[in-house]
Design an enzyme around this catalytic site. Structure first.
Site: not given
Length: 260
Positions: A142, A155
């Site tokens: 990401s 995350y």
């Protein structure tokens, strides 16, 4: 660069980014494994894509946090097609909280799906790639593999960790012809991201429109979401790239949200 007759496992691919990658691979004639926690959804997606594209697809049940389930899924692929050429570790979830409010159980769940999942699926696939003399491992990172945002401690930690794992895979796999890469998408408007909009609005005390305009797209050059097709094109490039020139590298796909 093409993937004709290559066997490609894509986790979390019954929908979203994973499904788009499966579509792109099958356009090229690949044999795609729709590996998902939801077996019915995996089979439905595999059946639908098989009717639309020249490649083949099968649906396989896979809980990426369970070593036995991962090994069973990989064994089913070997029984069906006898080889594994590409792994795309794509399965993921999102949970947002401030650090002081983050439930430990949710922290562990996040790291298990993203990090343990990448590790366990890679571990299961590498022996088959090594035996064949080559392959490609692609981990779904990401922009948060490079950057941090409030509310996303688990995350961000997991996505940073994937960079390190990929680099080790690249160094260990080189002698066996195995490459490893990380794709780092920006905000892709999938159900996973759409779910975050009201959650972040509540946590940050702003409107949903402000979450989209400021938090998600404020740093982009064109105020556009990254598309699943954008990500799929990069996944195809990494899977089909013919040399080791890009192994160990990550590529940000974010409309300029993050640049390096």
């Amino acid at each position: 660069m093409n993937l004709k007759d290559k066997v490609c496992i894509i986790t979390g691919s019954a929908r979203g980014i994973g499904e788009s990658i499966a579509r792109r691979y099958m356009e090229d004639g690949a044999k795609v494994v729709i590996a998902d926690l939801d077996l019915d959804a995996a089979k439905d997606t595999a059946s639908r894509l098989s009717g639309e594209y020249p490649g083949e697809a099968i649906g396989v049940a896979m809980d990426v946090t369970d070593e036995d389930a991962v090994n069973a899924g990989v064994a089913e692929v070997i029984d069906t097609w006898g080889q594994i050429d590409v792994l795309v570790s794509n399965a993921g979830v999102q949970i947002v909280h401030k650090v002081e409010d983050f439930p430990y159980s949710a922290w562990k769940k996040m790291l298990a799906i993203h990090l343990d999942g990448a590790f366990l699926t890679t571990k299961a696939c590498l022996p088959h790639m090594y035996k064949a003399g080559g392959g490609s491992v692609i981990l779904m990172g990401s922009v948060h593999s490079k950057e941090a945002s409030p509310l996303k401690s688990a995350y961000v930690t997991a996505k940073h960790g994937l960079l390190g794992l990929s680099r080790v895979i690249a160094k260990e796999g080189a002698a066996h012809g195995v490459r490893s890469n990380v794709i780092c998408p920006g905000f892709v408007k999938t159900p996973l991201v759409e779910k975050q909009i009201p959650e972040q609005a509540k946590e940050l005390g702003i409107s949903e429109e402000e979450v989209i305009k400021t938090v998600m797209l404020g740093k982009t050059v064109d105020q556009e979401f990254t598309t699943v097709e954008d990500v799929a094109e990069v996944a195809h490039m990494f899977a089909a790239f013919p040399t080791n020139a890009l192994t160990g590298q990550s590529l940000v796909v974010s409309h300029g949200w993050f640049m390096e």
